[in-house]
Design a protein around this motif. Structure first.
Motif, PDB file in Angstrom:
ATOM      1  N   SER A  92       0.796  -1.223   0.000  1.00  0.00           N
ATOM      2  CA  SER A  92       0.000   0.000   0.000  1.00  0.00           C
ATOM      3  C   SER A  92       0.829   1.275   0.000  1.00  0.00           C
ATOM      4  CB  SER A  92      -1.028  -0.032   1.138  1.00  0.00           C
ATOM      5  OG  SER A  92      -0.617   0.754   2.209  1.00  0.00           O
ATOM      6  N   LEU A  93       0.711   2.016  -1.094  1.00  0.00           N
ATOM      7  CA  LEU A  93       1.333   3.335  -1.212  1.00  0.00           C
ATOM      8  C   LEU A  93       0.233   4.358  -0.994  1.00  0.00           C
ATOM      9  CD1 LEU A  93       3.313   3.079  -4.578  1.00  0.00           C
ATOM     10  CD2 LEU A  93       4.310   3.205  -2.291  1.00  0.00           C
ATOM     11  N   ASN A  94       0.527   5.445  -0.287  1.00  0.00           N
ATOM     12  CA  ASN A  94      -0.520   6.446  -0.173  1.00  0.00           C
ATOM     13  C   ASN A  94      -0.548   7.314  -1.420  1.00  0.00           C
ATOM     14  OD1 ASN A  94       1.093   8.834   0.149  1.00  0.00           O
ATOM     15  ND2 ASN A  94       1.324   8.392   2.331  1.00  0.00           N
ATOM     16  N   LEU A  95      -1.612   8.121  -1.522  1.00  0.00           N
ATOM     17  CA  LEU A  95      -1.871   8.880  -2.741  1.00  0.00           C
ATOM     18  C   LEU A  95      -0.690   9.764  -3.105  1.00  0.00           C
ATOM     19  CD1 LEU A  95      -3.766   9.864  -4.934  1.00  0.00           C
ATOM     20  CD2 LEU A  95      -4.964  11.229  -3.216  1.00  0.00           C
ATOM     21  N   ALA A  96      -0.206  10.535  -2.149  1.00  0.00           N
ATOM     22  CA  ALA A  96       0.883  11.467  -2.439  1.00  0.00           C
ATOM     23  C   ALA A  96       2.162  10.729  -2.828  1.00  0.00           C
ATOM     24  CB  ALA A  96       1.142  12.371  -1.232  1.00  0.00           C
ATOM     25  N   GLN A  97       2.375   9.561  -2.270  1.00  0.00           N
ATOM     26  CA  GLN A  97       3.568   8.792  -2.637  1.00  0.00           C
ATOM     27  C   GLN A  97       3.462   8.295  -4.073  1.00  0.00           C
ATOM     28  OE1 GLN A  97       3.451   5.981   0.615  1.00  0.00           O
ATOM     29  NE2 GLN A  97       5.233   6.953   1.577  1.00  0.00           N
ATOM     30  N   SER A  98       2.258   7.906  -4.485  1.00  0.00           N
ATOM     31  CA  SER A  98       2.070   7.473  -5.873  1.00  0.00           C
ATOM     32  C   SER A  98       2.343   8.640  -6.820  1.00  0.00           C
ATOM     33  CB  SER A  98       0.635   6.967  -6.087  1.00  0.00           C
ATOM     34  OG  SER A  98       0.348   5.923  -5.181  1.00  0.00           O
ATOM     35  N   VAL A  99       1.833   9.813  -6.454  1.00  0.00           N
ATOM     36  CA  VAL A  99       2.072  11.000  -7.276  1.00  0.00           C
ATOM     37  C   VAL A  99       3.572  11.324  -7.300  1.00  0.00           C
ATOM     38  CG1 VAL A  99       1.646  13.488  -7.501  1.00  0.00           C
ATOM     39  CG2 VAL A  99      -0.223  11.950  -6.854  1.00  0.00           C
ATOM     40  N   LEU A 100       4.222  11.192  -6.149  1.00  0.00           N
ATOM     41  CA  LEU A 100       5.664  11.472  -6.056  1.00  0.00           C
ATOM     42  C   LEU A 100       6.457  10.587  -7.011  1.00  0.00           C
ATOM     43  CD1 LEU A 100       7.630  13.171  -4.045  1.00  0.00           C
ATOM     44  CD2 LEU A 100       8.164  10.914  -3.148  1.00  0.00           C
ATOM     45  N   LEU A 101       6.149   9.286  -7.013  1.00  0.00           N
ATOM     46  CA  LEU A 101       6.888   8.360  -7.861  1.00  0.00           C
ATOM     47  C   LEU A 101       6.662   8.685  -9.339  1.00  0.00           C
ATOM     48  CD1 LEU A 101       6.343   5.032  -5.912  1.00  0.00           C
ATOM     49  CD2 LEU A 101       8.518   6.213  -6.230  1.00  0.00           C
ATOM     50  N   MET A 102       5.423   9.020  -9.695  1.00  0.00           N
ATOM     51  CA  MET A 102       5.149   9.357 -11.101  1.00  0.00           C
ATOM     52  C   MET A 102       5.844  10.674 -11.477  1.00  0.00           C
ATOM     53  SD  MET A 102       3.471   6.848 -12.345  1.00  0.00           S
ATOM     54  CE  MET A 102       2.608   7.354 -13.845  1.00  0.00           C
ATOM     55  N   GLY A 103       5.837  11.633 -10.562  1.00  0.00           N
ATOM     56  CA  GLY A 103       6.522  12.898 -10.817  1.00  0.00           C
ATOM     57  C   GLY A 103       8.012  12.697 -10.987  1.00  0.00           C
ATOM     58  N   TYR A 104       8.584  11.882 -10.116  1.00  0.00           N
ATOM     59  CA  TYR A 104      10.013  11.561 -10.201  1.00  0.00           C
ATOM     60  C   TYR A 104      10.316  10.922 -11.542  1.00  0.00           C
ATOM     61  CZ  TYR A 104      14.293   8.835  -9.427  1.00  0.00           C
ATOM     62  OH  TYR A 104      15.530   8.264  -9.562  1.00  0.00           O
ATOM     63  N   GLU A 105       9.514   9.938 -11.953  1.00  0.00           N
ATOM     64  CA  GLU A 105       9.776   9.251 -13.214  1.00  0.00           C
ATOM     65  C   GLU A 105       9.521  10.157 -14.407  1.00  0.00           C
ATOM     66  OE1 GLU A 105      11.438   6.967 -14.080  1.00  0.00           O
ATOM     67  OE2 GLU A 105      11.383   5.285 -12.696  1.00  0.00           O
ATOM     68  N   TRP A 106       8.550  11.062 -14.289  1.00  0.00           N
ATOM     69  CA  TRP A 106       8.356  11.995 -15.402  1.00  0.00           C
ATOM     70  C   TRP A 106       9.606  12.850 -15.579  1.00  0.00           C
ATOM     71  CZ3 TRP A 106       8.048  17.456 -15.233  1.00  0.00           C
ATOM     72  CH2 TRP A 106       8.003  18.008 -16.503  1.00  0.00           C
ATOM     73  N   ARG A 107      10.104  13.344 -14.484  1.00  0.00           N
ATOM     74  CA  ARG A 107      11.276  14.208 -14.572  1.00  0.00           C
ATOM     75  C   ARG A 107      12.453  13.463 -15.208  1.00  0.00           C
ATOM     76  NH1 ARG A 107      11.911  19.484 -12.660  1.00  0.00           N
ATOM     77  NH2 ARG A 107      13.964  19.988 -11.857  1.00  0.00           N
ATOM     78  N   ARG A 108      12.600  12.191 -14.835  1.00  0.00           N
ATOM     79  CA  ARG A 108      13.678  11.385 -15.444  1.00  0.00           C
ATOM     80  C   ARG A 108      13.426  11.178 -16.921  1.00  0.00           C
ATOM     81  NH1 ARG A 108      16.218   6.670 -14.415  1.00  0.00           N
ATOM     82  NH2 ARG A 108      14.258   5.656 -14.911  1.00  0.00           N
ATOM     83  N   ALA A 109      12.172  10.816 -17.246  1.00  0.00           N
ATOM     84  CA  ALA A 109      11.853  10.511 -18.645  1.00  0.00           C
ATOM     85  C   ALA A 109      11.982  11.734 -19.528  1.00  0.00           C
ATOM     86  CB  ALA A 109      10.429   9.952 -18.738  1.00  0.00           C
ATOM     87  N   ALA A 110      11.667  12.882 -18.968  1.00  0.00           N
ATOM     88  CA  ALA A 110      11.690  14.105 -19.766  1.00  0.00           C
ATOM     89  C   ALA A 110      13.093  14.690 -19.839  1.00  0.00           C
ATOM     90  CB  ALA A 110      10.711  15.116 -19.171  1.00  0.00           C
ATOM     91  N   GLY A 111      14.071  13.963 -19.271  1.00  0.00           N
ATOM     92  CA  GLY A 111      15.447  14.445 -19.323  1.00  0.00           C
ATOM     93  C   GLY A 111      15.681  15.654 -18.458  1.00  0.00           C
ATOM     94  N   ARG A 112      14.784  15.858 -17.471  1.00  0.00           N
ATOM     95  CA  ARG A 112      14.937  17.025 -16.614  1.00  0.00           C
ATOM     96  C   ARG A 112      15.484  16.647 -15.243  1.00  0.00           C
ATOM     97  NH1 ARG A 112      10.274  21.022 -17.997  1.00  0.00           N
ATOM     98  NH2 ARG A 112       9.747  20.321 -20.075  1.00  0.00           N
ATOM     99  N   ALA A 113      15.955  15.409 -15.115  1.00  0.00           N
ATOM    100  CA  ALA A 113      16.394  14.967 -13.798  1.00  0.00           C
ATOM    101  C   ALA A 113      17.772  15.537 -13.487  1.00  0.00           C
ATOM    102  CB  ALA A 113      16.403  13.444 -13.729  1.00  0.00           C
ATOM    103  N   VAL A 114      17.840  16.837 -13.520  1.00  0.00           N
ATOM    104  CA  VAL A 114      19.105  17.508 -13.245  1.00  0.00           C
ATOM    105  C   VAL A 114      19.309  17.561 -11.747  1.00  0.00           C
ATOM    106  CG1 VAL A 114      20.305  19.708 -13.436  1.00  0.00           C
ATOM    107  CG2 VAL A 114      18.875  18.900 -15.323  1.00  0.00           C
ATOM    108  N   LEU A 115      20.473  17.155 -11.302  1.00  0.00           N
ATOM    109  CA  LEU A 115      20.767  17.217  -9.880  1.00  0.00           C
ATOM    110  C   LEU A 115      21.079  18.666  -9.500  1.00  0.00           C
ATOM    111  CD1 LEU A 115      23.015  14.069  -9.498  1.00  0.00           C
ATOM    112  CD2 LEU A 115      20.535  14.263  -9.282  1.00  0.00           C
ATOM    113  N   PRO A 116      20.680  19.075  -8.310  1.00  0.00           N
ATOM    114  CA  PRO A 116      20.940  20.456  -7.907  1.00  0.00           C
ATOM    115  C   PRO A 116      22.422  20.789  -7.796  1.00  0.00           C
ATOM    116  CG  PRO A 116      19.810  19.243  -6.146  1.00  0.00           C
ATOM    117  CD  PRO A 116      19.884  18.334  -7.312  1.00  0.00           C
TER     118      PRO A 116
END
Lengths: 247, 247
Positions: free
Chosen positions: A148-172
């Motif tokens: 069981s993942l909570n709602l915000a965690q599911s959104v977090l994982l999708m957001g993280y993967e979107w950023r990676r997929a979109a080539g925006r996973a730039v480290l600070p």
């Protein structure tokens, strides 16, 4: 529809119950550069008390949130929709993990399509009819015994993967070497100083000397020393050489 | 040390303050198949009230948690350590995103090394001295304007990436086609039935007929029809053909 920012997926929550889940969703979106949130029929209406407090700095997401009475209306202008589900739905749909799903989404966003990701109610998720409005399913590669993942965690994982997929996973920030790798000459000079000092200290048993020298040189190679590192080490060697011998 | 399960990284929390963060950390670990949790100097001691309630089904993680007074003691038996930080630390260390970091960790775990991941205090993170005990830094590719991830979310992302890196990112279910793709013969037969029915209905303007037929066939190709789909569609066509004409 002004919230479908070019090249970013829209997050759609269907009948979320808890204000803190919405706030934490907004926060998770903010973490990964998403800002388009749509809510279908929130329990208790909108605005909802308690949401802003849990959104941290992501209040811009809440300010831009649009509310719809039904799922079809929330999806109307989108071209590609992913539905997140934990359970198999008996529908002949593609099933992606977050990484594949967001890679698919990123390709379509890059082509100018509007993409949305559906998230279901906290307790019961999405209905089968709601899932049938989506192109494909995304499910999370969780341990089935502790799924069981909570709602915000599911959104977090999708957001993280979107950023990676979109080539925006730039480290600070990145690792920075203060000076470049040491030229071989500096390393060899260090080896010779060190080995000379250890010889003078009677460190090497004669039969083992050559093997020990090679092993120690290998340790220094693995250190990937910069010019600064070599200078630091040589300074330490000189300090040790100057120190009065221990009694 | 019995908690370093072979091939799984150890999660180390340094002086966590809030019970719910520890519980949510355990839950996030459970989601991705991690079970080795070490806590350094938890505020208020251990066991801590309020932790179990937020751990959901991951109480096995809490039961196996070990507590240490200092970071060096918590790291003593490990061979490779990653430190999660949000801010640059002025140290000449490798900096990884979660994906690279866990790929590195997975390689070492597979080689039999014990790997740990350090997470800092909720407000101030890890000290520079604590970071200096790690081999490399992991930082998250967050939007710099909305960078704050909570402790359990950081653990969740690392757990997710470990599972991917270790090749364990198995989805709980896959998309299943109920019957195989339709053989071409069935598709062609469907096309002919449909086109014949539409001809009889006077659907095609003569000058556009061939182009419309090709476009519609293309739509059906994109549908990637299974044998079952073709049967379903043919049944719908027959039902439409039998229906009395509308007035």
């Amino acid at each position: 529809m002004t919230d479908s920012s070019p090249n970013r997926p829209v997050i759609i929550l269907v009948e979320p119950q808890l204000a803190e889940n919405i706030g934490m969703t907004a926060r998770a979106m903010g973490n990964f550069g998403l800002d388009a949130l749509r809510i279908v029929n929130p329990k208790g209406g909108w605005p909802m008390k308690g949401v802003r407090e849990t959104a941290s700095s992501a209040t811009h997401v809440l300010d831009g949130t649009t509310v719809f009475p039904t799922v079809p209306e929330a999806l109307a202008d989108l071209h590609y929709v992913l539905a997140t589900t934990a359970r198999e739905r008996g529908q002949m749909k593609r099933v992606f993990g977050p990484d594949e799903g967001m890679a698919e989404a990123a390709g379509r966003l890059a082509a100018g399509e509007k993409v949305g990701i559906l998230f279901g109610r906290e307790r019961v998720g999405l209905s089968n009819d709601e899932v049938s409005l989506a192109d494909a399913i995304v499910t999370f590669p969780v341990d089935p015994d502790h799924a069981s993942l909570n709602l915000a965690q599911s959104v977090l994982l999708m957001g993280y993967e979107w950023r990676r997929a979109a080539g925006r996973a730039v480290l600070p920030f990145a690792g920075a070497m203060r000076s470049g790798p040491a030229p071989r000459e500096a390393l060899i000079s260090l080896f010779e100083s060190l080995e000379s000092d250890l010889d003078a200290a009677g460190y090497y048993p004669p039969a083992k000397r050559d093997g020990m020298i090679r092993n120690m040189r290998d340790m220094f190679h693995r250190m990937a020393m910069t010019e600064q590192d070599v200078r630091t080490f040589r300074g330490a060697l000189r300090a040790l050489a100057r120190r009065p011998p221990e009694e």
